[in-house]
Write an enzyme that holds these catalytic residues in place. Structure first.
Site, PDB file in Angstrom:
ATOM      1  N   HIS A  83       4.133 -22.459 -10.590  1.00 34.74           N
ATOM      2  CA  HIS A  83       3.930 -21.335  -9.669  1.00 34.74           C
ATOM      3  C   HIS A  83       2.868 -21.638  -8.620  1.00 34.74           C
ATOM      4  O   HIS A  83       2.795 -20.960  -7.602  1.00 34.74           O
ATOM      5  CB  HIS A  83       3.689 -20.012 -10.423  1.00 34.74           C
ATOM      6  CG  HIS A  83       2.323 -19.788 -10.974  1.00 34.74           C
ATOM      7  ND1 HIS A  83       1.994 -19.982 -12.300  1.00 34.74           N
ATOM      8  CD2 HIS A  83       1.190 -19.345 -10.394  1.00 34.74           C
ATOM      9  CE1 HIS A  83       0.730 -19.664 -12.506  1.00 34.74           C
ATOM     10  NE2 HIS A  83       0.210 -19.275 -11.361  1.00 34.74           N
ATOM     11  N   ASP A 219       5.414 -24.115 -17.232  1.00 31.03           N
ATOM     12  CA  ASP A 219       4.920 -23.823 -15.881  1.00 31.03           C
ATOM     13  C   ASP A 219       4.084 -24.983 -15.311  1.00 31.03           C
ATOM     14  O   ASP A 219       2.877 -24.881 -15.181  1.00 31.03           O
ATOM     15  CB  ASP A 219       4.089 -22.528 -15.948  1.00 31.03           C
ATOM     16  CG  ASP A 219       3.804 -21.953 -14.574  1.00 31.03           C
ATOM     17  OD1 ASP A 219       4.018 -22.657 -13.573  1.00 31.03           O
ATOM     18  OD2 ASP A 219       3.344 -20.800 -14.507  1.00 31.03           O
ATOM     19  N   SER A 646      -5.155 -20.906 -12.753  1.00 28.43           N
ATOM     20  CA  SER A 646      -3.828 -21.465 -12.937  1.00 28.43           C
ATOM     21  C   SER A 646      -3.843 -22.930 -12.565  1.00 28.43           C
ATOM     22  O   SER A 646      -4.359 -23.303 -11.511  1.00 28.43           O
ATOM     23  CB  SER A 646      -2.819 -20.728 -12.066  1.00 28.43           C
ATOM     24  OG  SER A 646      -2.405 -19.585 -12.734  1.00 28.43           O
TER      25      SER A 646
HETATM   26  N1  ARG Z   1       0.545 -14.011 -14.173  1.00 24.74           N
HETATM   27  C1  ARG Z   1       0.320 -15.357 -13.739  1.00 24.74           C
HETATM   28  C2  ARG Z   1      -0.870 -15.408 -12.745  1.00 24.74           C
HETATM   29  O1  ARG Z   1      -1.354 -14.432 -12.298  1.00 24.74           O
HETATM   30  C3  ARG Z   1       1.529 -16.058 -13.256  1.00 24.74           C
HETATM   31  C4  ARG Z   1       2.160 -15.532 -12.007  1.00 24.74           C
HETATM   32  C5  ARG Z   1       3.383 -16.266 -11.559  1.00 24.74           C
HETATM   33  N2  ARG Z   1       4.561 -15.915 -12.327  1.00 24.74           N
HETATM   34  C6  ARG Z   1       5.359 -14.825 -12.089  1.00 24.74           C
HETATM   35  N3  ARG Z   1       6.381 -14.565 -12.870  1.00 24.74           N
HETATM   36  N4  ARG Z   1       5.158 -13.997 -11.077  1.00 24.74           N
HETATM   37  O2  ARG Z   1      -0.914 -15.472 -11.616  1.00 24.74           O
HETATM   38  N1  ASP Z   2      -1.764 -16.663 -13.501  1.00 26.44           N
HETATM   39  C1  ASP Z   2      -3.120 -16.697 -12.960  1.00 26.44           C
HETATM   40  C2  ASP Z   2      -3.225 -17.676 -11.796  1.00 26.44           C
HETATM   41  O1  ASP Z   2      -2.273 -17.863 -11.079  1.00 26.44           O
HETATM   42  C3  ASP Z   2      -4.105 -17.007 -14.034  1.00 26.44           C
HETATM   43  C4  ASP Z   2      -4.618 -15.741 -14.669  1.00 26.44           C
HETATM   44  O2  ASP Z   2      -4.770 -14.731 -13.978  1.00 26.44           O
HETATM   45  O3  ASP Z   2      -4.916 -15.803 -15.858  1.00 26.44           O
HETATM   46  O4  ASP Z   2      -4.284 -18.159 -11.458  1.00 26.44           O
END
Ligand code: ARG
Ligand code: ASP
Length: 715
Positions: A83, A219, A646
């Site tokens: 991502h 990921d 991330s």
């Molecule tokens: N929650 C994770 C982080 O804040 C991954 C986000 C990307 N994945 C998604 N399905 N939107 O950013």
């Molecule tokens: N998914 C988040 C990121 O993209 C990481 C988090 O918020 O734990 O940095």
């Protein structure tokens, strides 16, 4: 039972207490190093950060200013999340070469793909420059003057402090303005795409599984840093050579178990761990619920269309994911703050602090902070709420309103800067709009508009409602605007923007859609924004004094870490499951078996490549399986992370790579405001799953060969 609880509190609590916090890697000696060793770390603080020799920090660059990456070979190969590399993978994708869907692998270096504008930044050294930054500040009378002087000092110091010609100086504030650290950095701008799994692996589970444990997402993506012949940063050139890092992480295949020590290094973006209870109360009871309600309505409409129409699904998928990401996070955060009773914990902390202030005879300096916070947060309440409604409804989630707001800003440019500035900005806007309208569907947005304008008209503070939104019928208003406004199509927009400034502005003001946005924005810009800023500035000043008091009056042993600010940090803890709810226990490791359990052929979130299913059926895992012959996929630990972490390396007790951070568990997303070691967990892909995909799934042996693998000892 009571006795057991007491035992738990006595023994488990102090152990847990050594976890949480995002620490500055140059300041680990002392308490942190002792805690880390106590938790099982085998290396030293000097191994993690050193100015004199290579250390772990030399292998952890900031990736594209928003994520983290780590170097995993002597030839500048770096690993980050799928991502995080998404936009770059997407930008190389065409209908014939759909790398998002099918994955991409460079089997030779010549096949690696350059990325315009992508960069990574390494930290050369960190220095405390607090006294230099705050020189001449104390004697100034107002907060505004102080802030201005600090900004001037920082600008001068960035220019004058010693560094090599190819490096940068960056000064950042810590502890809300109580400490300033200089980061000398090196930025590499030739970073090429090396590998990415298909989205069905790299984004497996998509939005449904986002922020969720148990998780089964691979990921990750791979890039390579290129440098000039002297191994220094250089713009893209075909003559550049793979970067030779000062350090790269060996990858351990030894496997992990519950309670193993882990640490994560990376660039967490923003946390607010020291907010007073008044602020937290507002977030829990007012601001988060407001933002959630708006996004909830927008997402429901979009989802309805996306499920029925594949073209709309493609247009809205990425927007939807980004809006849903924080929507889901805020829901988890709000629940978590309530469940952990963060408010009472903060209130008790404040009461104790007040006692300490009195005992120390510091009433004159600190005695009134909490009262002032209380008044100020009470005063800012309506403004903060109005601001969030405006941001979420107008700027973020109703596309036609956000387009209108861009044009509103264009009119402001004309009023303040004149025709030339207007024309420059107009031409830029036309290009931006072309991209925005490509993924715009007026039928979807009309329904979003209807829902969101109704929320705005009925829920946002009444005193800031323009007359155009008083007692409206949202359905009628929506159909009126979408029938008559030129903002509903790119051609209509171009028509509006055609001509000299005067005639453009005249046309805009006659457009019903624009006129509505203008009436809302005028009230916001005149009556909400300036007052909000004024009170917010007060809160910022109070927060600095409050933080100063906390730093000064807490015992030496207190674990006070600076809030995240996109600088390099280290967090440590243990691999650990958790109990998300009564009678539910989660174990800390997931396996490929779980991926197969979730597999829904043809589904856009849970489909899988046939090859992966085949590898599962034949159990063809090579040396990457665990000692029971199972293929590990993801694991969780008590590391304290946030957005920006991330892509961060997860390391074992010896500083070897065991995983790749990419998310947190839903019940623990409150960790941005209040970290609880009982329920806050970060989620990592197991390094063995990554290597299995690279090696067995993609057959990219060339990449595995340049890595240094640490194999389990044979018994
Ligand atoms: N929650 C994770 C982080 O804040 C991954 C986000 C990307 N994945 C998604 N399905 N939107 O950013
Ligand atoms: N998914 C988040 C990121 O993209 C990481 C988090 O918020 O734990 O940095």
């Amino acid at each position: 039972m009571k006795f057991l609880r007491l035992l738990l509190i006595l023994f488990v609590a102090p152990l847990f207490a050594q976890q949480g916090g995002m620490w500055v890697p140059s300041l680990l000696k002392g308490m942190n190093e002792a805690e880390m060793k106590n938790l099982g770390m085998k290396i030293t603080a000097e191994d993690i950060y050193s100015v004199n020799k290579s250390s772990l920090k030399d292998a952890v660059p900031h990736f594209d200013g928003g994520c983290t990456a780590e170097v995993i070979s002597p030839k500048g190969l770096i690993l980050t999340n799928h991502h995080c590399g998404y936009d770059n993978i997407q930008s190389h994708s065409t209908v014939e070469h759909d790398y998002l869907t099918n994955g991409f692998w460079a089997y030779k270096m010549e096949e690696e793909l350059p990325n315009k504008d992508l960069f990574v930044t390494f930290i050369v050294r960190i220095e405390d420059v607090t006294s230099k930054v705050t020189e001449g500040v104390a004697s100034l009378a107002t907060e505004a003057e102080k802030q201005k002087k600090i900004q001037e000092n920082i600008a001068t110091l960035n220019k004058t402090l010693p560094k090599e010609s190819w490096q940068e100086n960056q000064i950042k504030t810590f502890f809300d303005g109580n400490q300033y650290l200089l980061f000398v950095t090196e930025t590499f701008r030739d970073v090429r795409l090396v590998g990415a799994p298909p989205s069905s692996i790299g984004k497996f589970g998509s939005d449904t599984d986002n922020w969720v444990w148990p998780r089964h997402t691979g990921d990750f993506s791979l890039f390579r840093i290129y440098a000039d012949k002297n191994n220094r940063p250089a713009e893209y050139s075909k003559d550049n050579v793979p970067y030779t890092p000062k350090h790269f992480f060996p990858i351990s295949l030894k496997g992990i178990q519950e309670n193993d020590f882990t640490m994560v290094m990376g660039y967490p973006g923003r946390t607010q761990e020291y907010l007073p209870s008044f602020a937290v109360e507002q977030i829990v009871n007012e601001l988060n619920p407001a933002k959630i309600e708006v996004r909830d309505a927008a997402l429901k409409v979009q989802d309805g269309f996306m499920r029925k129409d594949n073209a709309i699904k493609i247009q809205y998928a990425s927007k939807y994911a980004s809006v849903a990401n924080y929507w889901k996070k805020w829901i988890g955060e709000t629940k978590g703050l309530k469940k952990s009773d963060a408010l009472s914990i903060k209130q008790k902390f404040e009461k104790d602090l007040q006692t300490k202030i009195e005992k120390a005879g510091k009433q004159a300096e600190y005695g009134n902070i909490l009262n002032e916070f209380k008044t100020n947060y009470a005063n800012i309440r309506e403004y903060a709420l109005a601001r969030d409604y405006f941001t979420e409804v107008v700027q973020r989630n109703t596309e036609i309103l956000s387009f209108g707001f861009r044009l509103y800003q264009l009119e402001q440019v004309y009023n303040s800067k004149g025709e030339q500035a207007f024309n420059d900005r107009k031409n830029n806007a036309i290009t931006t709009f072309e991209g925005l309208y490509k993924d715009f569907n007026a039928n979807v947005d009309e329904k979003v508009f209807e829902q969101l304008i109704n929320i705005y008209a009925t829920k946002s503070p009444k005193q800031f409602l323009p007359s155009t939104l008083q007692n409206i019928n949202a359905t009628q208003l929506a159909s009126d605007i979408f029938k008559n406004s030129k903002l509903t199509s790119y051609n209509g927009l171009k028509e509006l923007l055609n001509g000299d400034a005067k005639s453009v502005i005249e046309k805009l003001n006659q457009d019903k859609g624009y006129a509505l946005v203008k009436s809302i924005s005028d009230v916001y810009i005149k009556n909400v924004f300036p007052r909000f800023e004024e009170m917010n500035l007060k809160n910022i000043a109070l927060q600095r004094t409050y933080m100063k008091a906390i730093l000064e009056l807490s015992p030496k042993s207190a674990r006070i870490f600076p809030d995240a600010n996109s600088t390099l940090r280290i967090t440590y803890g243990k691999v650990k499951g958790y109990k998300p709810a009564d009678a539910v226990t989660y174990t800390p490791i997931t396996y490929l078996d779980g991926v197969i359990e979730k597999y829904i052929p043809g589904d856009y979130e849970f489909d899988l490549p046939k090859k992966l299913v085949d590898l599962y059926n034949t159990k063809d895992y090579g040396r990457y399986a665990d000692k029971n012959g199972k293929m590990p996929v993801a694991f969780i630990a008590t590391n304290h992370t946030t957005g920006g972490n991330s892509g961060s390396p997860a390391l074992d007790a010896n500083g070897n790579l065991i995983g790749l951070n990419f998310d947190r568990v839903w019940e623990g997303t409150m960790s941005d405001i209040y970290y609880s070691p009982e329920i806050c967990r970060n989620i990592m892909v197991d390094a063995r799953y990554i290597l299995f995909i690279v090696d067995k799934f993609a057959g990219a042996k060339n990449l595995v060969e340049e890595m240094k693998l640490i194999l389990p000892s044979k018994k």
